[in-house]
Enzyme design. Structure first.
Site, mmCIF file in Angstrom:
data_model
loop_
_atom_site.group_PDB
_atom_site.id
_atom_site.type_symbol
_atom_site.label_atom_id
_atom_site.label_comp_id
_atom_site.label_asym_id
_atom_site.label_seq_id
_atom_site.Cartn_x
_atom_site.Cartn_y
_atom_site.Cartn_z
ATOM 1 N N GLY A 261 4.817 -5.114 -2.561
ATOM 2 C CA GLY A 261 4.159 -6.298 -3.126
ATOM 3 C C GLY A 261 2.651 -6.253 -2.963
ATOM 4 N N SER A 262 2.185 -5.839 -1.799
ATOM 5 C CA SER A 262 0.740 -5.821 -1.544
ATOM 6 C C SER A 262 0.034 -4.885 -2.527
ATOM 7 C CB SER A 262 0.449 -5.365 -0.114
ATOM 8 O OG SER A 262 1.079 -6.220 0.814
ATOM 9 N N ASN B 221 5.353 -18.106 -0.151
ATOM 10 C CA ASN B 221 6.158 -17.433 0.871
ATOM 11 C C ASN B 221 6.375 -18.276 2.128
ATOM 12 O OD1 ASN B 221 3.308 -16.649 0.615
ATOM 13 N ND2 ASN B 221 3.601 -15.749 2.631
ATOM 14 N N GLN C 101 8.287 -13.444 -3.756
ATOM 15 C CA GLN C 101 9.327 -14.322 -3.198
ATOM 16 C C GLN C 101 10.321 -14.784 -4.263
ATOM 17 O OE1 GLN C 101 10.049 -15.267 -0.029
ATOM 18 N NE2 GLN C 101 8.372 -14.042 0.784
ATOM 19 N N SER D 108 8.639 -6.931 -4.854
ATOM 20 C CA SER D 108 8.806 -6.024 -3.714
ATOM 21 C C SER D 108 10.278 -5.909 -3.341
ATOM 22 C CB SER D 108 8.001 -6.578 -2.533
ATOM 23 O OG SER D 108 8.217 -5.779 -1.397
ATOM 24 N N GLY D 109 10.750 -4.682 -3.145
ATOM 25 C CA GLY D 109 12.172 -4.429 -2.909
ATOM 26 C C GLY D 109 12.770 -5.120 -1.697
ATOM 27 N N HIS D 110 12.004 -5.175 -0.602
ATOM 28 C CA HIS D 110 12.616 -5.642 0.649
ATOM 29 C C HIS D 110 12.753 -7.156 0.757
ATOM 30 C CE1 HIS D 110 9.049 -6.891 3.217
ATOM 31 N NE2 HIS D 110 8.426 -6.303 2.217
ATOM 32 N N THR E 188 4.535 12.032 -5.786
ATOM 33 C CA THR E 188 5.976 12.189 -6.022
ATOM 34 C C THR E 188 6.690 10.877 -5.723
ATOM 35 O OG1 THR E 188 5.785 14.517 -5.465
ATOM 36 C CG2 THR E 188 8.002 13.570 -5.407
ATOM 37 N N CYS F 132 2.517 -12.065 8.540
ATOM 38 C CA CYS F 132 1.188 -11.473 8.600
ATOM 39 C C CYS F 132 0.241 -12.292 9.462
ATOM 40 C CB CYS F 132 0.601 -11.353 7.201
ATOM 41 S SG CYS F 132 1.821 -10.949 5.972
HETATM 42 C C1 LIG Z 1 6.001 -10.189 1.320
HETATM 43 C C2 LIG Z 1 5.026 -10.669 0.327
HETATM 44 C C3 LIG Z 1 4.020 -9.820 -0.166
HETATM 45 C C4 LIG Z 1 3.819 -8.423 0.368
HETATM 46 O O1 LIG Z 1 4.842 -7.566 -0.011
HETATM 47 P P1 LIG Z 1 5.005 -6.161 0.732
HETATM 48 O O2 LIG Z 1 6.062 -5.455 -0.026
HETATM 49 O O3 LIG Z 1 5.422 -6.462 2.131
HETATM 50 O O4 LIG Z 1 3.676 -5.482 0.646
HETATM 51 C C5 LIG Z 1 3.168 -10.303 -1.134
HETATM 52 N N1 LIG Z 1 3.299 -11.560 -1.603
HETATM 53 C C6 LIG Z 1 4.241 -12.394 -1.166
HETATM 54 C C7 LIG Z 1 4.345 -13.756 -1.752
HETATM 55 C C8 LIG Z 1 5.129 -11.988 -0.179
HETATM 56 O O5 LIG Z 1 6.064 -12.824 0.258
#
Ligand SMILES: *Cc1c(COP(=O)(O)O)cnc(C)c1O
Length: 397
Positions: free
Chosen positions: A72-73, A153, A181, A201-203, A239, A326
């Site tokens: 996401g970042s 978030n 989110q 973001s995947g996680h 890659t 964070c």
């Molecule tokens: C977690 C989050 C991010 C960052 O994502 P990462 O994959 O951890 O870099 C950015 N924006 C929001 C709103 C998030 O909740």
């Protein structure tokens, strides 16, 4: 040992069993480099493009509008810097965003301010939602980008994305949304919502960490992020992390399929948390309760220090948060809670619980029992609470 009650799914989520199984073949069967020309490499390439197609479909985008990133970042940084470059070429150096964005957005904007950009940060009000009329008022002839997060978030509030997209399209201003989110949790249609850039973001939806995607509407001149090979249409060399990319695609598809079922389940448990924990005197829910992610609970408790609450809940086996991962570790109160008007002393006493499809009723019942116990204990030792009780200090909640 008691088992862990994990209620910090806005920070990260567990990889689902289906995702894990889908990733495994990439470590021993399909480990080829997607850039290699022999069949073994091309098989990896096919899987990479299959993953791109899956992600695109979940957003109602086209495959060639999806770029894979490290999360996401990175997606946020890339989108904003790319939009700023487009703006610069047209001599437009004004950006509109909000006070409560993720730091991946806020810090990128700060960097641009140092480079001569002017940024307007829209207020978010007590309900945690921006007002479209404020956005309209902030638009200037030199506005090149609007960046508003899909869902926050910390407090989970969902922004009027469709309305914002419509205005931006009419005004010919690029629109980026940090949907980290929201993706996999609420329905997203980049076409209908007139979104130009979208980060995910995947996680955050039971996929692996360290992988994300950026949607960029076709026709937008996306600047290169990493120079090198021809991966990601020559815009982000390196890659590809195929196990993670494929895992993320499967996770997004799974989350999208299960969305309505999981939301209903989460809302029921989340609302029970709101109802029961609101019985704690001098407490308040942060942000609108309805225009909100189904898994997000966030409340403030007067006279209870957030960090101490978290430590004692940790002792009780409960993983919770007082803001975003964070900012924990720093003593500054959450910028999100300050943005919705919570005073400093109350913003310190916040509790965020974020549920997932794995959260059970008995876990929620356990939390409903523990939080008031721990809260009462902390108040009994709090000088601030003592002053409140004696009337030497005024209640704000
Ligand atoms: C977690 C989050 C991010 C960052 O994502 P990462 O994959 O951890 O870099 C950015 N924006 C929001 C709103 C998030 O909740």
């Amino acid at each position: 040992m008691q088992s862990t009650v994990y209620l910090d799914n806005a920070a990260t989520t567990k990889v689902s069993e289906k995702v894990k199984q889908a990733m495994l073949p990439f470590f021993d069967e399909f480990y080829g480099n997607a850039s290699s020309l022999y069949v073994f490499g091309q098989r990896a390439k096919e899987k990479l493009e299959e993953a791109r197609g899956i992600v695109a479909k979940c957003l109602n985008a086209q495959s060639n509008e999806i770029y894979f990133t490290s999360g996401g970042s990175e997606s946020d940084n890339w989108a904003i810097m790319a939009a700023a470059q487009i703006g610069m070429r047209q001599n437009k150096k004004h950006i509109i965003s909000t006070e409560f964005e993720h730091h991946a957005v806020l810090h990128t904007l700060k960097k641009l301010e140092k480079q001569g950009f002017d940024v307007t940060y829209l207020p978010v009000y007590a309900d945690g939602i921006i007002k479209v009329k404020d956005l309209k008022k902030a638009i200037r002839p030199d506005t090149c980008l609007v960046s508003v997060m899909f869902a926050n978030n910390e407090i989970g509030t969902i922004q009027p994305i469709t309305e914002i997209g419509k205005i931006c399209r009419e005004e010919k201003i690029l629109f980026h949304t940090d949907a980290v989110q929201a993706a996999g949790h609420v329905e997203i249609d980049v076409l209908k919502m007139n979104i130009d850039f979208l980060s995910l973001s995947g996680h955050k939806f039971h996929g692996p960490k360290g992988v994300g995607a950026l949607y960029v509407r076709k026709g937008i001149a996306l600047s290169n992020l990493i120079e090198g090979g021809a991966q990601e249409r020559g815009k982000r060399a390196g890659t590809e992390n195929l196990p993670a990319i494929y895992g993320m695609a499967v996770a997004l598809e799974e989350a999208t399929t299960e969305m309505s079922k999981v939301s209903a389940q989460e809302i029921k448990m989340r609302n029970k948390l709101f109802t029961e924990l609101s019985k704690i005197p001098h407490s308040a829910i942060n942000g609108n309760c309805n225009l909100r992610l189904s898994n997000n609970f966030n409340m403030c408790f007067e006279g209870i220090e957030g960090e101490s609450l978290l430590l004692l809940l940790d002792d009780a086996g409960i993983c919770a948060s007082s803001g975003s991962a964070c900012t924990s570790g720093s003593l500054d109160p959450s910028h999100v809670l300050l943005a919705i008007g919570r005073p400093h002393e109350v913003a310190h006493g916040s509790l965020r619980l974020t549920l997932s499809k794995y959260t059970t009723e008995s876990e929620i019942d356990y939390v409903i029992k523990k939080v008031p116990e721990v809260g009462a204990y902390l108040r009994s030792m709090s000088p601030v609470w003592d002053q409140l009780v004696k009337g030497e200090r005024k209640h704000v909640l």
